[in-house]
Design a protein around this motif. Structure first.
Motif, PDB file in Angstrom:
ATOM      1  N   SER A  43       8.770  -9.916 -18.899  1.00 44.62           N
ATOM      2  CA  SER A  43       9.510  -9.166 -18.499  1.00 44.62           C
ATOM      3  C   SER A  43       9.022  -8.052 -17.161  1.00 44.62           C
ATOM      4  O   SER A  43       9.666  -7.415 -16.810  1.00 44.62           O
ATOM      5  N   SER A  44       7.747  -7.840 -17.486  1.00 47.65           N
ATOM      6  CA  SER A  44       6.522  -7.767 -15.652  1.00 47.65           C
ATOM      7  C   SER A  44       7.825  -8.789 -14.365  1.00 47.65           C
ATOM      8  O   SER A  44       8.710  -7.914 -14.114  1.00 47.65           O
ATOM      9  N   SER A  63       8.905  -5.846  -3.914  1.00 53.80           N
ATOM     10  CA  SER A  63       8.669  -7.814  -4.309  1.00 53.80           C
ATOM     11  C   SER A  63       6.777  -7.617  -3.553  1.00 53.80           C
ATOM     12  O   SER A  63       6.458  -8.885  -4.131  1.00 53.80           O
ATOM     13  N   ILE A  64       6.321  -7.156  -3.670  1.00 54.09           N
ATOM     14  CA  ILE A  64       5.027  -7.103  -3.224  1.00 54.09           C
ATOM     15  C   ILE A  64       4.421  -6.863  -4.774  1.00 54.09           C
ATOM     16  O   ILE A  64       3.495  -7.906  -5.252  1.00 54.09           O
ATOM     17  N   SER A  65       4.961  -5.761  -5.500  1.00 56.56           N
ATOM     18  CA  SER A  65       4.433  -6.252  -6.887  1.00 56.56           C
ATOM     19  C   SER A  65       4.803  -7.638  -7.508  1.00 56.56           C
ATOM     20  O   SER A  65       3.559  -7.448  -8.489  1.00 56.56           O
ATOM     21  N   LEU A  66       6.153  -7.392  -7.046  1.00 52.79           N
ATOM     22  CA  LEU A  66       6.063  -9.173  -8.263  1.00 52.79           C
ATOM     23  C   LEU A  66       4.985  -9.962  -8.041  1.00 52.79           C
ATOM     24  O   LEU A  66       4.505 -10.348  -8.641  1.00 52.79           O
ATOM     25  N   ILE A  75      -2.898  -2.224  -7.725  1.00 47.52           N
ATOM     26  CA  ILE A  75      -1.442  -1.722  -7.184  1.00 47.52           C
ATOM     27  C   ILE A  75      -1.592  -0.531  -7.731  1.00 47.52           C
ATOM     28  O   ILE A  75      -0.547   0.319  -6.774  1.00 47.52           O
ATOM     29  N   GLN A  76      -2.442   0.341  -8.026  1.00 44.64           N
ATOM     30  CA  GLN A  76      -2.660   1.403  -8.323  1.00 44.64           C
ATOM     31  C   GLN A  76      -2.360   2.341  -6.930  1.00 44.64           C
ATOM     32  O   GLN A  76      -1.498   3.159  -6.485  1.00 44.64           O
ATOM     33  N   THR A  77      -3.347   1.453  -5.956  1.00 40.66           N
ATOM     34  CA  THR A  77      -3.154   2.178  -4.763  1.00 40.66           C
ATOM     35  C   THR A  77      -1.924   1.915  -3.720  1.00 40.66           C
ATOM     36  O   THR A  77      -1.528   2.874  -2.929  1.00 40.66           O
ATOM     37  N   ILE A  78      -1.505   0.739  -4.132  1.00 43.57           N
ATOM     38  CA  ILE A  78      -0.485   0.377  -3.019  1.00 43.57           C
ATOM     39  C   ILE A  78       0.938   1.755  -3.860  1.00 43.57           C
ATOM     40  O   ILE A  78       1.816   2.226  -2.951  1.00 43.57           O
TER      41      ILE A  78
END
Length: 585
Positions: A410-411, A103-106, A473-476
């Motif tokens: 797509s994402s 949900s966060i990355s979206l 994003i990478q840190t999450i």
């Protein structure tokens, strides 16, 4: 579409070529089109390691070890496989982690794409600064505090400013250093105020007062977030995984074709390969390693340790994050679980790895071209969008927008479908209604899709508080991917791994990851744990090691499952396991 399996796994009917193209466009997506180019603008070709090291070899390994094993288990999600291999508790913890992270990355995806959309369409407010030195420009940007909401352009002459105004139309504000140039020579539209300043007067109070003179933007970035979320959410809601994958096939072709045109035209625009390279090299110390795939550990960028040292890239990316992404990421693996055969599942990863070889040329190099075109971009996440807007011929901007929109769709559709799959199959079904008919789970999955879309839109509102979206994003993902990979690898390759060991390794691994990040963040400059401002690569490696050790030690002192219980869930070279029935835990 009648059942949950139709919605979540396309009725297990997908061919290898469609899955392979879907894997590529899902991995790249709109975030990578924007954020990887932004990171390449800062750090250079080293970003290509995320594909050449972090995708190609890992996908080949996955194609012959992990993917066939998951497919034969007939599971719907990775947490479900972990539940079969270990216990319901492990399944639930991993499902909760992935559900929250998706949900966060979206939300981040929606924010980044809205940012680029606004810039390309000319919606982002523009501020031109005319000054003699870039340090003055940097002070102006810092004083206003609007680097994330406005596009700042640094120019060193009145002539350049007038040309820029003619190109862009009417900027929101034009700031001119009065000690360097005459503000009255600016040829600006009536609704674009021109303000002279002296560097001695620049501070936060001046910045706040100056921004009051700027023309207010008429379109908030959240409007774009909501608009995109509704449009893309609609077809995901109605079509499920099959609609997602076959739409991805078209999107992959459009995105790669559009990106290829931008690559070749961009190199042509900056004078060819030789001129392009010399322009970057001439920028001095900041671009010393821009054409190197390996960066020394002690290399610094503008006073900070490099984010991508060779040790971190090899251990954190090559050994942990890449494997975790391609072996345990639900948005990726779910496509192969919907393959029509084991051979299709394997072939999709091999085909996808071949396509991934070309991605650094299409996504990373344009970020470096943007640096050659304009070395003074304030927000690097806008580098690719600004490059396209500034140099592309009239009419061809639409080509980039089509490629960008393909990545966006797509994402978003991938994250939506995978999030609803995890929450329906791993949380709702076992906890609330384990014996409902298949159609019921289809309805619930669609409801959860809508809920997730709303949550993601809310999360998008907070994304502008971070310097680099890609690092964010990478840190999450780095907070939990090391521990999840550790228990997945041990579960697949070591029959002695136990449920208790996995649960302890997972929970303590996540806690260890959080501790490393907090200690590093609050330590003094002389006592930092890692030589990097955002040490997600190092943290991923050490959290993986911690979880491996913890799981092994606890497993040696706890009871393991029998060989019969593990049938079909452990990798056995040269053997094909019989299908294992899906379980609720």
């Amino acid at each position: 579409m009648k059942t949950g399996d139709d919605y979540f796994l396309a009725g297990r009917s997908l061919p290898w070529w469609a899955i392979g193209m879907s894997l590529v466009v899902t991995d790249i997506g709109a975030v990578d089109m924007v954020a990887i180019a932004g990171s390449a603008y800062l750090y250079g070709i080293v970003m290509g390691n995320f594909d050449w090291l972090g995708s190609v070899p890992v996908m080949i390994i996955g194609a012959f070890i992990f993917i066939p094993m998951f497919w034969r288990a007939r599971v719907t999600t990775i947490p479900e496989w972990l539940g079969l291999r270990y216990s319901f508790s492990v399944r639930t913890v991993v499902a909760l982690i992935w559900g929250a992270v998706l949900s966060i990355s979206l939300g981040i995806t929606l924010y980044v794409t809205a940012l680029a959309f606004n810039l390309i369409m000319g919606i982002t407010p523009q501020i031109i600064v005319v000054a003699e030195d870039k340090t003055i420009f940097d002070q102006i940007v810092e004083a206003t505090g609007e680097a994330k909401t406005h596009e700042f352009t640094f120019l060193q002459s009145i002539e350049e400013a007038n040309k820029r105004i003619k190109l862009l139309g009417n900027p929101n504000l034009i700031l001119v250093d009065s000690d360097f140039a005459d503000p009255t020579l600016i040829q600006s539209p009536e609704d674009s105020p021109v303000t002279g300043f002296t560097i001695s007067a620049v501070n936060e109070a001046w910045g706040a007062a100056t921004m009051q003179d700027a023309r207010k933007p008429g379109w908030n970035i959240m409007y774009s977030v909501i608009l995109m979320g509704i449009v893309i959410g609609a077809y995901t809601l109605l079509g499920g995984l099959k609609a997602v994958v076959y739409t991805d096939v078209i999107q992959c072709a459009v995105m790669m074709g559009g990106s290829m045109f931008i690559l070749f035209y961009g190199i042509y625009y900056v004078g060819g390969i030789s001129e392009f390279r010399s322009t970057i090299v001439d920028l001095g110390e900041r671009t010393m390693y821009h054409f190197d795939l390996v960066i020394p550990v002690d290399q610094e960028f503008e006073g900070e340790g490099t984010q991508l040292p060779w040790a971190g890239v090899f251990l954190g990316l090559g050994m942990v994050l890449a494997n975790a992404y391609w072996m345990s990421n639900q948005t990726i693996v779910q496509r192969t679980l919907g393959a029509r055969s084991e051979a299709d599942a394997k072939a999709s990863y091999v085909f996808g790895s071949l396509l991934k070889v070309f991605i650094p040329f299409l996504m990373v190099v344009p970020g470096i071209i943007a640096l050659a075109h304009n070395p003074n971009i304030v927000n690097p996440d806008t580098a690719s969008s600004m490059l396209v807007r500034d140099i592309m011929p009239v009419g061809f901007v639409g080509l980039f927008f089509a490629a960008f929109l393909a990545g966006l769709m797509s994402s978003v559709d991938s994250a939506l479908n995978s999030a609803s799959t995890i929450w329906t199959k791993d949380i709702y079904q076992p906890f609330f209604k384990p014996d409902a008919d298949p159609h019921h789970y289809l309805v619930v999955g669609r409801i959860i899709t809508v809920v997730f879309l709303i949550v993601a839109m809310i999360c998008a509102n907070f994304a502008d508080g971070f310097d680099s979206i890609y690092t964010l994003i990478q840190t999450i993902y780095g907070l939990f991917q090391g521990p999840v990979l550790a228990i997945l690898v041990l579960g697949a390759l070591w029959k002695r791994a136990t449920a208790t060991g996995a649960l302890v390794g997972l929970i303590t691994g996540v806690a260890f990851t959080l501790s490393l990040n907090l200690i590093h963040a609050y330590a003094s400059e002389d006592n930092k744990l890692f030589h990097a401002d955002d040490p997600f690569l190092y943290v991923a490696w050490w959290s993986f090691v911690w979880s491996m050790v913890a799981t092994i030690v606890i497993s040696l002192f706890t009871k393991a499952k029998t060989a019969e219980e593990l049938k079909g869930l452990i990798y056995e070279r040269g053997k094909k396991s019989k299908n294992t029935e899906t379980s609720n835990g």
